[in-house]
Design an enzyme around this catalytic site. Structure first.
Site, PDB file in Angstrom:
ATOM      1  N   TYR A 158       0.844  -1.152  -0.034  1.00 22.79           N
ATOM      2  CA  TYR A 158      -0.065  -0.006  -0.077  1.00 22.79           C
ATOM      3  C   TYR A 158       0.805   1.278  -0.112  1.00 22.79           C
ATOM      4  CZ  TYR A 158      -3.884  -2.839   0.718  1.00 22.79           C
ATOM      5  OH  TYR A 158      -5.091  -3.981   0.653  1.00 22.79           O
ATOM      6  N   LYS A 252       3.803 -14.289   5.437  1.00 23.52           N
ATOM      7  CA  LYS A 252       4.020 -15.140   4.075  1.00 23.52           C
ATOM      8  C   LYS A 252       5.502 -15.241   4.033  1.00 23.52           C
ATOM      9  CE  LYS A 252       2.424 -17.796   0.926  1.00 23.52           C
ATOM     10  NZ  LYS A 252       2.099 -19.292   1.150  1.00 23.52           N
ATOM     11  N   ASP A 318      -1.774 -17.920   4.229  1.00 22.39           N
ATOM     12  CA  ASP A 318      -2.770 -18.914   3.402  1.00 22.39           C
ATOM     13  C   ASP A 318      -3.552 -19.949   4.534  1.00 22.39           C
ATOM     14  OD1 ASP A 318      -0.184 -19.520   3.317  1.00 22.39           O
ATOM     15  OD2 ASP A 318      -0.712 -21.135   1.635  1.00 22.39           O
ATOM     16  N   ASP A 342      -5.934  -6.992   5.136  1.00 23.47           N
ATOM     17  CA  ASP A 342      -7.075  -6.462   4.355  1.00 23.47           C
ATOM     18  C   ASP A 342      -7.722  -7.805   4.034  1.00 23.47           C
ATOM     19  OD1 ASP A 342      -8.472  -5.184   2.896  1.00 23.47           O
ATOM     20  OD2 ASP A 342      -7.122  -4.606   1.423  1.00 23.47           O
TER      21      ASP A 342
END
Length: 453
Positions: A158, A252, A318, A342
């Site tokens: 972002y 991640k 995930d 998000d």
């Protein structure tokens, strides 16, 4: 800086000293109605806030509302999507609230919401997710979802730098990587015209052009130690203050080792350094396992948790999205980067009834600045129909009052909302999914919340 087009009302100012807010009995609170359905939901929500404060404090406290402008309304009124007056008001009065905003299409500001967060360095996006009994949900046990997400608000993609594929700027980055980091450059599958041509000959030998244009979009993703430390500090402080069981670092890092993986490592190090014996981390578990074996590490963790220490653990992003569905009770406070936050906050909102009642706060715990906001869009097709659910702004106001220390009023809002939903007199989004419900207008739902305080 003096105001150009608006004038603040008479009232008190919220201030901060040593990390603690001082809130007068008549604080000036800047607000943005929002675009599209914003005016409808704001009108209902403001009545709810004022009623809760009146009932809680018997007239001894009240908010002095100060309307400021952004989005489509500001563009029409001042020919500016985000006027300096608006930024100055949020800076001066510290705490504010806003409805949904239209983001301009094309060049300029990527997102008004992101712009406000970055201009005020609102580094925590706080997203509590809880279930209100009776709200329609697509999962079997939504009541098991009770989490608070601390989403880093100023870094990650972002705040990333992007270059358009095929542009001169993108080509400069490709040339730089090819020259300075040839091994890394080879990871870019079609970074050269020759690679593109070779692939096209295989994929479409009868239709491949004589030359393949290099068209690779490039993005740079910044993640820093400072950004990580201040987010994790806020998340752990909240968890300790609220007597929560755990903080999960979501990342991640198995793929992005030096951004998301570093976020995890820096987070563990910060938690241990800042909070010491108040926490037990999985990083500590790994060290003990390596030195003394897994059984010793398990016993150490068990003893620490039995003594009331806060568990700091981590999970791959995930897998987290799967486990918040299958094992939601294992998650409590979540600390994560911008994009992961998000995804997670919207997915969790769906589990407890949808983004229409999902609140959010953007906070800088050092300066005290905070903007609370509806987390949904403007829904322009429903504008001025007095139809949509005001719950997201109502609950954002509840968060704001709690942040200000006006917990009695915040508690009344939760009581009122619970009662209104239980009465089954609700807006269309709930009514169409609830057995025996009566559909009422947005304004009437606000009145219903007040009646159940």
């Amino acid at each position: 800086m003096p105001y150009k087009d608006i004038k603040p009302p008479q009232g008190g100012k919220i201030s901060i000293s040593d990390g603690k807010l001082t809130v007068p009995d008549n604080p000036i609170i800047p607000f943005i109605r929002g675009d599209g359905t914003g005016p409808d939901i704001w009108a209902a929500s403001e009545r709810v806030f004022d009623a809760a404060i009146q009932k809680a404090y018997g007239g001894k406290r009240q908010i002095v509302w100060f309307e400021v402008f952004a989005g489509e309304t500001a563009k029409n009124k001042f020919d500016n999507w985000l006027p300096d007056d608006t930024i100055e008001a949020f800076k001066e009065f510290l705490v504010g609230i806003k409805g949904p905003l239209t983001t301009p299409i094309g060049g300029g500001i990527r997102s008004l919401n992101v712009a406000l967060r970055q201009l005020l360095d609102l580094y925590v996006c706080l997203r509590p997710v809880q279930y209100f009994s009776g709200v329609p949900s697509p999962v079997k046990h939504p009541e098991k979802v009770n989490m608070v997400i601390f989403r880093e608000n100023t870094e990650d993609i972002y705040a990333g730098i992007e270059f358009l594929g095929g542009s001169a700027e993108s080509q400069k980055i490709l040339d730089f990587l090819a020259k300075e980091f040839p091994k890394d450059f080879n990871k870019i599958r079609f970074g050269t015209a020759q690679k593109g041509q070779d692939y096209l000959k295989l994929a479409a030998p009868d239709h491949s052009p004589q030359s393949a244009t290099v068209c690779v979009g490039i993005g740079i993703k910044p993640v820093s130690t400072i950004g990580t430390i201040r987010l994790v500090k806020a998340a752990v402080e909240y968890a300790l203050r609220s007597k929560r069981r755990s903080v999960t670092i979501v990342h991640k890092g198995n793929i992005m080792k030096f951004t998301e993986g570093a976020f995890r490592d820096w987070a563990y190090a910060a938690a241990e350094r800042i909070f010491g014996e108040k926490v037990y981390t999985w990083a500590k578990w790994e060290r003990t396992k390596k030195e003394k074996g897994e059984a010793a590490a398990n016993e150490e963790q068990k003893t620490a948790l039995k003594a009331g220490k806060l568990l700091i653990k981590d999970a791959i992003a995930d897998i987290t999205l799967q486990q918040v569905l299958t094992r939601p009770e294992e998650f409590d406070v979540i600390a994560t980067l911008n994009l992961n936050g998000d995804y997670l906050s919207d997915a969790l909102a769906a589990q407890v009834g949808g983004i229409g009642i999902a609140p959010g706060g953007n906070i800088n715990y050092v300066t005290g600045h905070a903007i609370f906001e509806a987390t949904h869009g403007t829904a322009p097709k429903y504008a001025n129909l007095d139809r949509v659910n005001p719950g997201s702004v109502v609950l954002s106001g509840e968060m704001m009052l709690r942040y200000m220390g006006w917990t009695e009023a915040a508690d009344l809002i939760l009581k009122g909302l619970n009662g209104a939903i239980a009465s089954k007199r609700v807006t269309y989004d709930f009514a169409r999914l609830m057995d025996g419900a009566t559909e009422i207008k947005c304004s009437q739902f606000g009145d219903n919340i007040i009646a159940h305080m």
